[in-house]
Design an enzyme around this catalytic site. Structure first.
Site, PDB file in Angstrom:
ATOM      1  N   ILE A 173       9.024   1.931   2.852  1.00 10.05           N
ATOM      2  CA  ILE A 173       9.195   2.344   4.253  1.00 10.05           C
ATOM      3  C   ILE A 173       8.838   1.208   5.211  1.00 10.05           C
ATOM      4  CG2 ILE A 173       8.835   4.739   3.600  1.00 10.05           C
ATOM      5  CD1 ILE A 173       6.099   4.691   4.873  1.00 10.05           C
ATOM      6  N   GLY A 174       8.697   0.028   4.624  1.00 14.66           N
ATOM      7  CA  GLY A 174       8.344  -1.142   5.432  1.00 14.66           C
ATOM      8  C   GLY A 174       6.979  -1.673   5.061  1.00 14.66           C
ATOM      9  N   ALA A 198       1.275   2.673  -3.723  1.00  8.55           N
ATOM     10  CA  ALA A 198       0.891   1.411  -4.381  1.00  8.55           C
ATOM     11  C   ALA A 198       0.256   1.707  -5.735  1.00  8.55           C
ATOM     12  CB  ALA A 198      -0.060   0.620  -3.492  1.00  8.55           C
ATOM     13  N   LEU A 219      -3.561  -5.532  -3.632  1.00  8.00           N
ATOM     14  CA  LEU A 219      -2.486  -6.101  -4.448  1.00  8.00           C
ATOM     15  C   LEU A 219      -1.875  -7.344  -3.809  1.00  8.00           C
ATOM     16  CD1 LEU A 219      -0.622  -2.849  -5.535  1.00  8.00           C
ATOM     17  CD2 LEU A 219      -1.742  -4.471  -7.058  1.00  8.00           C
ATOM     18  N   GLY A 263      -4.907   1.865  -2.058  1.00  3.38           N
ATOM     19  CA  GLY A 263      -3.857   2.031  -1.041  1.00  3.38           C
ATOM     20  C   GLY A 263      -4.375   1.747   0.352  1.00  3.38           C
ATOM     21  N   GLY A 302      -2.070   1.909   3.371  1.00  3.59           N
ATOM     22  CA  GLY A 302      -1.072   2.208   4.406  1.00  3.59           C
ATOM     23  C   GLY A 302      -1.624   2.911   5.629  1.00  3.59           C
ATOM     24  N   GLU A 303      -2.696   3.637   5.461  1.00  5.49           N
ATOM     25  CA  GLU A 303      -3.142   4.486   6.562  1.00  5.49           C
ATOM     26  C   GLU A 303      -4.532   4.186   7.116  1.00  5.49           C
ATOM     27  OE1 GLU A 303      -1.622   7.674   4.078  1.00  5.49           O
ATOM     28  OE2 GLU A 303      -0.815   8.606   5.871  1.00  5.49           O
TER      29      GLU A 303
END
Ligand code: MOS
Length: 732
Positions: free
Chosen positions: A460-461, A504, A623, A695, A697-698
């Site tokens: 999603i980018g 991820a 990562l 992860g 992302g948030e």
């Protein structure tokens, strides 16, 4: 490991900047028809009539679909439920004459050209029978209802609060906000031979959309293929299938021609959004800075037809020790579309309330806000009474404070200045989930040493293409240039929707798992070769590295992968495997962060600038330090927007959004963004999963708005609890 943990640039970067990456609205096919949507102008009521005659007279218009002449659709609500639909009855576009929110699609114009479709859409005349509506959360709060699944309280928070030595009680407000991804929601539906259909869709989950379309249009699994190889930002808005994909397919089935439907920026505001919420906090402490009572009650917007909720209130249990705690989550129904996930749903809003309240408590206790958090620090998630797989939040506070220069802070509000500007320093904690989901991957390894890795996930980018390539290159011992990635295609191996910061960890372990199978096949083949240097070596002792299959104990015992495949006449090795994570009922799993913010505020004008932010994040193994840093920076930028700019403004009289465009819905622009420093605190985690991935992302947005709000208080002595903090609120 050569690639994991390094700042590799995006493997899809070149395709994106050169325009080779095709998005859902870019797909061109011969005979393409263009759609344009007509949306409702009232918030609640009925469509009395729709006059499409003027639109149909426009040259090039092929059809206008409304609830009166649409193709047959299933009556059952269940057919319209996607995997992650909340409780209730999902919205069905062009289903009947009921209007449930302003901006609801009521007609679809199909034409030979996009401009024609848009012009003709403006000629569709709709008569409504309006009913009284309500779009104001404050007006609906008394009628808010508690979800059945509300948690049992711990101890007696009300009693402990009333007997606490120091108390803080306040209400914080976050208005409705929209995702505003760069890419507009778009779908291109292409009829194929034998009644099949290929659908390019902007979505965070191709397989979810696939299942949804199959059920809505009563198609067999093999009849529809959903593609979404690239996405220009999702942030949660693409977790659920959006209505344009249904309309595009409806158009394609009706006309038997390919149809592209792209929403306008204005129409994007008729989709899901971060619900407005009222966060009510009660904190009771002893003079020594220990907490004894936490009550967090949230009242959050949902629609009249679904009950969307995320966890706003229970974050305190993951952060701060308190023997008494009570969390209540209420929903208020408004005549609006159903709210939905938006970056760190629940935490972004709930932790904003919690972390501002903690700051106010620190002021009442005359305690440094970092010190207060250390005194309440919880090594357990109290909601489940479990320790964490890892929690290096103390190091986040320490390293963040050091990088920021926090020790030089004068705690007295209005005490720090820079010329005309008041200087404020504030901080907050962030917390998010570290989730992981079953996912499958396929590896096709060719004798030429090139491997193709595929999974139906989206990117999603966030950088999913890139981390997949890194993990695969390391797992197969190949240079990253030899790795090709395929994703965003519903026919590829199983993937959950990309969201919740779980992709991820999920896709990485799927790749590791299937790479093991490839290694096994290579090992078996290598051993069969006459005079094999690997004979007598155990499988557990071989690894793939540098294009070779090699003994870890004796690197001299090795064979190149190419040689093994050639000798055994293997031109390809193809493996696919579903990876499921081991259940761990002994640990809680979270990411954590500490955010430090500096604001400078013009004393006469009240103009606020966020001049510095340090966000120190503990999220297990990182990562890719470049793409991960970008994720955190993006979260911080959004936190700045949330604190100072963003608000979906309703005219409650009409039940309509007044600023449904990115000129008047204010988002931070380059001039608003100054220095952002991201620190990844080292956090080895041997419990969460083999690679120790959590992860990112948030987590970057969580707590950021609170750190800024707390800095604004420190600068001015004015506590603004309702977001966004605009200059008029400082002048009151
Ligand atoms: Mo995210 S709100 O899980 O796309």
């Amino acid at each position: 490991m050569n690639y994991i943990g390094t700042p590799i640039s995006r493997v899809d970067g070149q395709a994106k900047v050169t325009g080779q990456a095709k998005y859902a609205g870019d797909v061109n096919v011969p005979g393409l028809v263009f759609g344009a949507v007509v949306t409702s102008t009232i918030a609640k009521g009925r469509i009395k009539s729709i006059d499409t005659s003027a639109a149909l007279k426009v040259k090039g218009v092929l059809k206008v679909l409304t609830h009166k002449n649409r193709p047959a659709l299933p009556k059952s609500d269940q057919a319209w439920k996607d995997d992650i639909a909340p409780g209730g009855s999902p919205f069905r576009p062009l289903y009947d004459d009921k209007v449930m929110f302003s901006g609801q699609p009521v007609a679809l114009v199909l034409a030979e050209e996009w401009e024609t479709a848009r012009y003709a859409a403006s000629l569709v005349h709709v008569e409504y029978a309006a009913k009284p509506h309500i779009t104001d959360l404050q007006a609906a709060r008394e009628k808010a209802f508690t979800l059945k699944k509300s948690k049992k309280p711990r101890g007696d928070a009300a009693k402990a609060f009333s007997s606490a030595e120091v108390r803080h009680e306040a209400e914080y407000f976050i208005p409705t906000e929209h995702h505003n991804p760069m890419e507009l929601f778009a779908s291109t539906a292409i009829p194929e031979k034998r009644g099949k259909l290929t659908v390019y869709d902007k979505t965070q989950g191709v397989q979810n959309v696939h299942r949804y379309l199959c059920s809505v249009f009563k198609k067999k699994k093999g009849d529809i293929r959903v593609m979404s190889p690239f996405m220009g930002g999702g942030f949660g808005s693409g977790l659920r299938p959006q209505y344009q994909v249904v309309l595009a397919v409806m158009g394609a089935l009706t006309l038997k021609r390919p149809v592209r439907l792209m929403l306008t920026r204005q129409q994007m505001y008729g989709l899901g959004y971060r619900p407005a919420s009222i966060e009510r906090l009660q904190l009771g402490a002893q003079r020594d800075g220990t907490l004894h009572a936490i009550t967090h009650e949230a009242i959050v917007v949902t629609s009249q037809f679904e009950e969307f909720s995320s966890s706003d209130t229970e974050w305190a249990d993951r952060l701060y020790k308190s023997p008494n705690a009570k969390f209540v989550h209420k929903l208020a129904r408004l005549d609006v579309p159903t709210s939905c996930d938006m970056r760190a749903p629940g935490a972004t809003t709930g932790v904003y309330g919690l972390e501002c309240a903690m700051d106010e408590l620190a002021v009442a206790l005359k305690l440094d806000p970092v010190e207060l958090r250390l005194r309440c620090y919880s090594d357990k998630d109290q909601s489940v009474n479990l320790p964490y797989t890892s929690k290096n939040l103390r190091e986040c506070y320490q390293q963040g404070a050091k990088a920021f220069g926090w020790e030089k802070r004068n705690p007295v509000p209005r005490s720090m200045r820079d010329g005309n500007e008041l200087v404020g320093w504030g901080m907050a904690t962030g917390v998010w989930e570290a989730l992981q989901m079953p996912a499958a991957a396929r590896i096709v390894l060719g004798a030429n040493g090139h491997a193709e890795i595929s999974c139906a996930t989206s990117d999603i980018g966030t950088g999913t293409y890139t981390i997949m390539a890194q993990v695969a290159a390391d797992a197969l011992g190949l240079p990253i240039e030899n790795i090709g990635i395929k994703l965003g295609d519903s026919t590829l191996p199983q993937s959950p929707v990309e969201g919740g910061s779980w992709m991820a960890a999920s896709v990485s372990h799927a790749i590791l798992g299937v790479a093991d199978e490839v290694r096994k096949t290579l090992f078996d083949a290598a051993k069969k070769i006459k005079g094999s240097p690997l004979s007598g070596v155990k499988f557990e002792d071989v690894t793939l590295s540098d294009g070779k299959i090699v003994s870890k104990k004796d690197p001299a015992r090795a064979m190149t992968i190419a040689h093994v495949m050639r000798e055994r006449r293997l031109d390809r090795i193809e493996k696919e495997k579903l990876h499921k994570f081991k259940k761990d009922e002994k640990h809680a799993r979270n990411t954590h962060s500490a955010i430090f913010a500096e604001v400078k505020i013009d004393e006469e004008l009240g103009v606020i600038r966020v001049t510095r932010v340090v966000n120190a994040v503990a999220a297990g193994r990182i990562l890719n330090t470049k793409t991960a840093r970008s994720q955190i920076m993006g979260g911080v930028v959004w936190g700045i927007g949330m604190a100072l700019h963003e608000e979906t403004a309703y005219d409650h009289k009409f039940g309509r959004i007044m600023n449904a465009n990115i000129a008047e819905y204010h988002m931070p622009v380059n001039a608003d963004i100054h220095d952002i420093e991201v620190i990844f605190v080292d956090e080895p985690d041997e419990h969460i999963n083999p690679l120790g991935i959590k992860g990112v992302g948030e987590i970057g947005i969580v707590g950021t708005a609170a750190a800024i709000a707390n800095a604004v208080y420190h600068a001015t002595g004015v506590r603004v609890r309702d977001l966004p903090i605009t200059l008029d609120k400082l002048r009151r």
